[in-house]
Structure formats: C-alpha cells, structure tokens
Write a protein that holds these residues in place. Sequence first.
Motif, PDB file in Angstrom:
ATOM      1  N   PHE A 307      66.351  84.067 -19.658  1.00  0.00           N
ATOM      2  CA  PHE A 307      66.918  85.103 -18.791  1.00  0.00           C
ATOM      3  C   PHE A 307      65.824  85.848 -18.038  1.00  0.00           C
ATOM      4  O   PHE A 307      64.738  86.116 -18.566  1.00  0.00           O
ATOM      5  N   ASP A 308      66.158  86.189 -16.778  1.00  0.00           N
ATOM      6  CA  ASP A 308      65.354  87.098 -15.968  1.00  0.00           C
ATOM      7  C   ASP A 308      66.142  88.399 -15.876  1.00  0.00           C
ATOM      8  O   ASP A 308      67.191  88.448 -15.226  1.00  0.00           O
ATOM      9  N   LEU A 309      65.657  89.442 -16.526  1.00  0.00           N
ATOM     10  CA  LEU A 309      66.387  90.704 -16.616  1.00  0.00           C
ATOM     11  C   LEU A 309      65.682  91.769 -15.775  1.00  0.00           C
ATOM     12  O   LEU A 309      64.493  92.029 -15.954  1.00  0.00           O
ATOM     13  N   ASP A 310      66.430  92.350 -14.859  1.00  0.00           N
ATOM     14  CA  ASP A 310      65.946  93.479 -14.057  1.00  0.00           C
ATOM     15  C   ASP A 310      66.990  94.582 -14.202  1.00  0.00           C
ATOM     16  O   ASP A 310      67.962  94.647 -13.451  1.00  0.00           O
ATOM     17  N   LEU A 311      66.800  95.451 -15.179  1.00  0.00           N
ATOM     18  CA  LEU A 311      67.814  96.422 -15.573  1.00  0.00           C
ATOM     19  C   LEU A 311      67.300  97.830 -15.304  1.00  0.00           C
ATOM     20  O   LEU A 311      66.365  98.298 -15.956  1.00  0.00           O
ATOM     21  N   THR A 342      70.503  76.556 -18.250  1.00  0.00           N
ATOM     22  CA  THR A 342      69.173  76.682 -18.853  1.00  0.00           C
ATOM     23  C   THR A 342      68.476  77.969 -18.422  1.00  0.00           C
ATOM     24  O   THR A 342      67.484  78.363 -19.042  1.00  0.00           O
ATOM     25  N   ALA A 343      68.967  78.595 -17.369  1.00  0.00           N
ATOM     26  CA  ALA A 343      68.355  79.829 -16.878  1.00  0.00           C
ATOM     27  C   ALA A 343      69.452  80.729 -16.321  1.00  0.00           C
ATOM     28  O   ALA A 343      70.453  80.266 -15.783  1.00  0.00           O
ATOM     29  N   GLY A 344      69.256  82.011 -16.480  1.00  0.00           N
ATOM     30  CA  GLY A 344      70.202  82.979 -15.964  1.00  0.00           C
ATOM     31  C   GLY A 344      69.493  84.267 -15.609  1.00  0.00           C
ATOM     32  O   GLY A 344      68.296  84.443 -15.881  1.00  0.00           O
ATOM     33  N   TRP A 345      70.232  85.183 -15.004  1.00  0.00           N
ATOM     34  CA  TRP A 345      69.630  86.454 -14.630  1.00  0.00           C
ATOM     35  C   TRP A 345      70.687  87.551 -14.665  1.00  0.00           C
ATOM     36  O   TRP A 345      71.887  87.302 -14.507  1.00  0.00           O
ATOM     37  N   GLY A 363      74.176  76.992 -14.198  1.00  0.00           N
ATOM     38  CA  GLY A 363      75.006  76.039 -14.921  1.00  0.00           C
ATOM     39  C   GLY A 363      75.880  75.191 -14.017  1.00  0.00           C
ATOM     40  O   GLY A 363      75.651  75.070 -12.807  1.00  0.00           O
ATOM     41  N   VAL A 364      76.924  74.631 -14.618  1.00  0.00           N
ATOM     42  CA  VAL A 364      77.766  73.649 -13.923  1.00  0.00           C
ATOM     43  C   VAL A 364      78.818  74.296 -13.032  1.00  0.00           C
ATOM     44  O   VAL A 364      79.465  73.620 -12.245  1.00  0.00           O
ATOM     45  N   GLY A 365      79.003  75.608 -13.143  1.00  0.00           N
ATOM     46  CA  GLY A 365      79.985  76.284 -12.304  1.00  0.00           C
ATOM     47  C   GLY A 365      81.407  75.981 -12.735  1.00  0.00           C
ATOM     48  O   GLY A 365      81.679  75.504 -13.840  1.00  0.00           O
ATOM     49  N   GLY A 366      82.344  76.262 -11.820  1.00  0.00           N
ATOM     50  CA  GLY A 366      83.747  75.985 -12.099  1.00  0.00           C
ATOM     51  C   GLY A 366      84.427  77.030 -12.951  1.00  0.00           C
ATOM     52  O   GLY A 366      85.505  76.773 -13.506  1.00  0.00           O
ATOM     53  N   ALA A 367      83.854  78.238 -13.070  1.00  0.00           N
ATOM     54  CA  ALA A 367      84.493  79.297 -13.854  1.00  0.00           C
ATOM     55  C   ALA A 367      85.784  79.740 -13.169  1.00  0.00           C
ATOM     56  O   ALA A 367      85.852  79.855 -11.945  1.00  0.00           O
ATOM     57  N   ASP A 368      86.806  80.002 -13.973  1.00  0.00           N
ATOM     58  CA  ASP A 368      88.111  80.403 -13.451  1.00  0.00           C
ATOM     59  C   ASP A 368      88.176  81.928 -13.368  1.00  0.00           C
ATOM     60  O   ASP A 368      88.185  82.601 -14.411  1.00  0.00           O
ATOM     61  N   PRO A 369      88.238  82.495 -12.152  1.00  0.00           N
ATOM     62  CA  PRO A 369      88.305  83.960 -12.043  1.00  0.00           C
ATOM     63  C   PRO A 369      89.567  84.538 -12.649  1.00  0.00           C
ATOM     64  O   PRO A 369      89.637  85.748 -12.882  1.00  0.00           O
TER      65      PRO A 369
END
Length: 408
Positions: A307-311, A342-345, A363-369
């Motif tokens: 993770f890349d965190l900018d909080l 493998t990576a997120g932010w 990631g692979v996407g395709g999340a259902d809103p």
Amino acid sequence: MQSTAGRPQLMLAHFVAILLAAPTLAMMVLTLVGTVTAPLGVGLLLLSVAVPTTRLLATGQRGIAEVALQEPITREYRDTSGLGLINRIQQWARDPARWRDLLWELASVTIGFTLSVLSIALFLYPIWSIVWFGLWKGLPDVFDQPYGMQITTTPQAVGVSAGGVVIGALLWWFTAKPIARWRFGLDAYLLGLSRKEVLARRVQEVTTSRAQGADAAAAELRRVERDLHDGAQARLVALGMNLGLAAELIEKDPDAARQLLLEARDNSGVALQDIRSVVRGIHPPVLADRGLADAIRAVAVDLPIDFDLDLRPPPLSLPLESAVYFGIAECLANMGKHARATAGWVRMAPRAGLLYVEIGDNGVGGADPRGSGIQGVAGRLAVFDGTMVVSSPPGGPTIVTMEVPCAQ
C-alpha cells in the motif's frame, strides 16, 4: 468574499466570453424568429437548430463561469431523446431551463458583453499607452501625434504620462475581480439552478440521506443482534448449562464437575472475545486510541498488498470519523478478498471544505457498485451528506472516491 480565479485567468475568460457574444446573439435572434414563425412551419426548423446550439453555448459559458468563480454551476434540462420534432419543441417550450438560457443570451450580449469589454479595455489601456508612445517616439513621421494631441517630452510631461499609466494599471488591478464577479455571477445566476430548484434538490437529498441513514442504522442493529445471538449469547447459554450441571455433580462426581467448570471457563473466555468483536465493530479501540490515520494503517498492514498511504485527515467529529473509517475498511476488505491486487493506495486530505478520500488498486476490476457492502458504505456517508463513486472497469484499476463535508 466570493473567491475568483487569478487575474490572468479572468482576462482569458473575458476574452473567450467576448468571442462567444457573436454566436450567442445570432442564436438569440434565430430563436426569437423561430418562435414567431413556428406556426408557419419554417420556425420549427429554425428552433431545431437554435435551441440545441444555445444549449452548447450556455454549457461553454457555464464552464467559463465555473473557472472564473471557482465554484460548480449545474443545470438540468428535460430529456427529449427519442421524441419527434414537434414533441421535442413542445418539451423545450415547457422546460424552464430553456427559457433561462434565452434570458441569459439577452443578458450576455448586453450587460455581460459590456462588462467583459470594460475589463479588457482597462487591462489594455496602460499597455497600449506605453506601446503607442514608444512607436511615436521611434517613428514620429508615421504615427504622428499620439491620440491626436500635442505631446511634449519634458520631464514633467513624461511624469504625467507615466502617472496616467500607473493609475490605469492600478484601476484595472483593483477592478478586475469585482467586474468578473458581476459578469460571471450573472452567468451563474441565469445558467445555474434557481433558488427554488436548489431548495427542492436539497429537500430531496435530505430525504434520501435520512432514509439511507435509517436503513444503515437498522442494518447495523441487525448485525449487532445477529453477532450477539449467534456468538456471545449462545456461549453464555452453554456456560450457564455447564455451571448448572457442575452444581449437580459436584458431590456425586467431582471429576466430571471439574471438567464442566473447565469448559465453562473456556466458554466465558470465548464469549468475552465475541463481545469484544461486536464492540470493535461498533467503534474500534484502535480508532479511539490512535486516530483515523493510524487506524487505517492498522487495517492495511493486515492485508497482503503493498500500500501507498497518504493520510492527512482534518479534525473530525466522532460519528463522521467512524463512518469514514468503516467505509475505508470495507473497501480494503473487498480489495483483499476479490481484487487479486498486488498494489493499492489510499489518499485522504481536506479539499475545499470536503474530506476527499481515494482508494484504488491494480487488481482485476469488475467491482459491483450495487453490492451490499458498497451500498452500506454509501448509506453511512449519506447520513453526513457524503458521496461515493466507484470506478471498476473489467481489468482494473478499481478506484473508489469518497467526499464528505468536514469542518476545517
């Protein structure tokens, strides 16, 4: 005081607005002629061209006003897609937004055009004075006398001329923003939503957010009841039964009673863990002890993702802080379960009175809103007038954006 863009941007906005004045005037005349001649049939053809073009011009001017005033300007038109020419023009005639566009055209080519020309003239006057004076000095036979007047080059005369240039520059400097607020404020008033429409939309938003908040609270209550019923309550019932049996066997079979007491001890420990889990779901201790930024870091550390965190959260009320935390935690949990990333932010920062949060992954996407988890997050945020937008095309990336009003 209402904020505006910088003076160079305002001058560019005035210049573009002046360029739009000619087509705006043409469309206004075409609309009026089309309205008058509509019964003859030819007016319908004129309106079929003038009204959509007017909308394009109004959209462009709306964008210019947004840049100049540094605030969004929204306008909704009635949908006329799929309608025939006659029905479409009838819908246009019933649409208040179209009549406000026509009123804007009239104001734009009169008051608005005058204000823009005035601001540009005040800007150009000192520059043009210097340029003309230099040309006259360099080529006196070609440019003759500046402004048609006899000008001497004595120190006193040059000082007076320089003073005029300075005064002109100061006049433009101090009037550029007020003139821009008047000119583009008029555009915003005519091209934006009316006060009645704003109030109606606000009532609708409050009604919707209240319903979503009630649904979210009911869902949270059901979750707590389910967790207590299936976890701690069942173990406490078993604990009571074990203690009751142990009381009956303590004299007849001390070894069996001892075994039941040991089981009761284990059940009490597990029941305590279940209760702590329920409490943690209501308000996590890490959030209360370490704050929002560290609580999110604690969630991210447990996931097998880089993770890349900018909080940079501002001070928030406890209910709002809890809603934001659970919203981000839900998104991170979904990322760990479904994204195969493998990576997120996660980026969080205040922005113009809003807390802006962006959560993304590769990631692979395709999340259902429309998923229950995402809808639950949206319901939590809606209680605080917050919004959430999910972008997750197949193949990724998935980006979730949250915006919540916050005091800074």
